[in-house]
Design an enzyme around this catalytic site. Structure first.
Site, mmCIF file in Angstrom:
data_model
loop_
_atom_site.group_PDB
_atom_site.id
_atom_site.type_symbol
_atom_site.label_atom_id
_atom_site.label_comp_id
_atom_site.label_asym_id
_atom_site.label_seq_id
_atom_site.Cartn_x
_atom_site.Cartn_y
_atom_site.Cartn_z
ATOM 1 C CB THR A 1 14.829 -4.058 0.958
ATOM 2 O OG1 THR A 1 14.126 -3.791 2.076
ATOM 3 C CG2 THR A 1 12.965 -2.357 0.571
ATOM 4 C CB ILE B 1 34.332 -5.250 -19.073
ATOM 5 C CG1 ILE B 1 34.792 -5.372 -18.218
ATOM 6 C CG2 ILE B 1 34.125 -5.615 -20.604
ATOM 7 C CD1 ILE B 1 34.393 -7.051 -17.244
ATOM 8 C CD GLU C 1 -2.891 -1.007 2.363
ATOM 9 O OE1 GLU C 1 -2.809 -0.208 3.410
ATOM 10 O OE2 GLU C 1 -3.829 -2.241 2.050
ATOM 11 C CD GLU D 1 9.743 -11.557 -5.559
ATOM 12 O OE1 GLU D 1 10.428 -11.335 -5.359
ATOM 13 O OE2 GLU D 1 9.394 -11.038 -6.319
ATOM 14 C CG PHE E 1 4.876 1.040 -5.991
ATOM 15 C CD1 PHE E 1 5.002 1.601 -6.116
ATOM 16 C CD2 PHE E 1 6.138 0.338 -4.114
ATOM 17 C CE1 PHE E 1 5.413 2.910 -6.037
ATOM 18 C CE2 PHE E 1 6.491 1.759 -3.737
ATOM 19 C CZ PHE E 1 6.756 2.674 -5.369
#
Ligand SMILES: Cc1cc2nc3c(=O)[nH]c(=O)nc-3n(C[C@H](O)[C@H](O)[C@H](O)COP(=O)(O)OP(=O)(O)OC[C@H]3O[C@@H](n4cnc5c(N)ncnc54)[C@H](O)[C@@H]3O)c2cc1C
Length: 389
Positions: A372, A344, A128, A370, A159
């Site tokens: 942090t 690289i 939420e 899922e 989200f």
């Protein structure tokens, strides 16, 4: 102890790799990313081959393998597609809540549609606007109030992946606002074709990466849901979601290993061909050691990943700290490997046409979803230290 895949698992790996290499060319992945297109056609093809629901029992339309085989699929899809692979795997987000906690009637009706691809994407709506990591200290703002044979839903979830196109949404609501602790008053529901129903409004966010997924906010305004759409028991929803996330984190670890492997292979090729100061850049020790670091980190994350998956497949459960270790390390490792690859490639890595930039942006999301990295470390630390008060 056996560190090798068995013959069947090797065949699955080969089949998914061939699919991914044929269907997920770098040009196509770049185009999907640039146009922010959800990979619906790839999803259908992957479902037809049984890849996305490989770990759903055959009686519900799946293939009946385990989490190890699912991780193999996810690793290979993300190796070629980075965020596109995650969009395919993420299209089943929440599905296992139904498999683990739903009634036989719900599972028989919904899972075969999901496995065929017709019932995907699936969404899981837990977060939420003011409750992300912490959904336990205070009651959720999204409430479900029973009125006769229905629940009336009000509130906001944020989200939420794919909620603007989802056929099904697993929703976590507060059903008992007086429960102490508050998470003992949370319930999971299944929403079926919610986009067609009044009281369900979705808006979208723009993101810095993972362009092929939709990240949305759902507003519920007197949204009505039949009481039989409860998944599991009333006021047990928190436990349904936690056990689902513990399992899904292993899939996210697989995405991390796959993305890292994909970008690492590009870096190895580049180190073998790009020249500076009259030699291949791979001959500079600073570059070759980076390659050695990347390879070792990927292998370490892969060991953690398949150990967690093997535990799950053997015991039908996995201790949360094991799945958190696999997820935290798999995601962090992928971010670090993508960063090394960028180094690289030099300036070329920063150019959008170059795949490295896409992998760099897409890996970062893995650490946020899922739970942090701090949330994963809290779980790991709690398993070691216990409660210290
Ligand atoms: C692209 C994307 C897709 C997503 N998809 C979904 C989805 O499909 N469904 C869904 O429900 N959610 C989804 N999410 C939400 C995601 O799971 C949350 O963003 C995540 O759980 C963190 O919550 P938050 O953003 O509110 O951060 P907060 O909880 O506000 O955290 C902010 C910071 O504080 C730290 N923090 C918080 N608590 C602690 C603590 N106890 N100890 C140490 N540090 C702490 C966090 O680690 C973080 O660094 C998605 C997010 C993104 C970015």
């Amino acid at each position: 102890m056996d560190f090798e895949f068995n013959n069947e698992q090797r065949d699955i790996q080969k089949a998914v790799r061939e699919f991914a290499e044929a269907e997920m060319s770098r040009e196509y992945m770049l185009e999907l990313d640039r146009t922010s297109t959800y990979p619906a056609d790839l999803l259908k093809k992957a479902c037809d081959l049984g890849f996305l629901c490989i770990d759903i029992p055959e009686k519900y339309g799946g293939v009946g393998y385990g989490l190890t085989e699912k991780a193999i699929v996810f690793e290979e899809l993300c190796r070629m597609g980075a965020g596109v692979g995650m969009s395919l795997g993420g299209s089943c987000f929440g599905l296992k809540v139904l498999l683990n906690s739903g009634t036989e009637e719900q599972k028989n009706r919904i899972l075969p549609r999901a496995c065929s691809g017709e019932g995907l994407p699936f969404s899981g709506a837990f977060t939420e606007p003011d409750k992300g990591t912490d959904i336990v200290t205070f009651p959720l703002g999204t409430t479900a109030v029973r009125k006769g044979g229905k629940y009336i839903i009000n509130g906001t979830k944020t989200f939420i992946t794919h909620a603007d196109i989802s056929k099904y949404v697993i929703l976590l609501c507060q059903t008992d606002t007086n429960a102490k602790p508050s998470y003992k008053g949370q319930t999971t529901f299944i929403l079926e074709n919610p986009l067609d129903k009044p009281g369900y409004t979705v808006s979208s966010f723009e993101k810095m990466g993972w362009q092929t997924s939709h990240t949305t906010q759902i507003s519920f305004s007197d949204f009505e849901l039949p009481a039989e759409n409860i998944v599991g028991k009333e006021n047990q929803g928190f436990y349904n979601v936690m056990s689902f996330l513990t399992e899904f984190r292993i899939e996210t670890a697989a995405a991390g290993v796959g993305m890292a492997q994909g970008v690492y292979e590009k870096a190895v090729n580049y180190a073998k061909t790009r020249e500076a100061f009259g030699q291949k850049i791979g001959k500079f020790q600073s570059i070759s050691h980076k390659i050695a670091d990347m390879a070792t980190k990927i292998e370490t994350a892969r060991l953690l990943l398949y150990k967690a998956a093997a535990i799950f497949d053997t015991k039908h459960d996995v201790p949360p700290h094991i799945s958190s270790m696999a997820k935290w390390y798999g995601a962090r490792m992928a971010v670090e490997v993508a960063d090394d690859a960028m180094e690289i490639f030099g300036g070329h890595g920063y150019i959008i046409e170059n795949d490295v930039a896409r992998f760099y942006r897409d890996t970062r999301m893995l650490e946020l979803v899922e739970g942090t990295r701090e949330a994963q470390k809290n779980t790991i630390a709690a398993s070691i230290l216990g409660r210290l008060d």
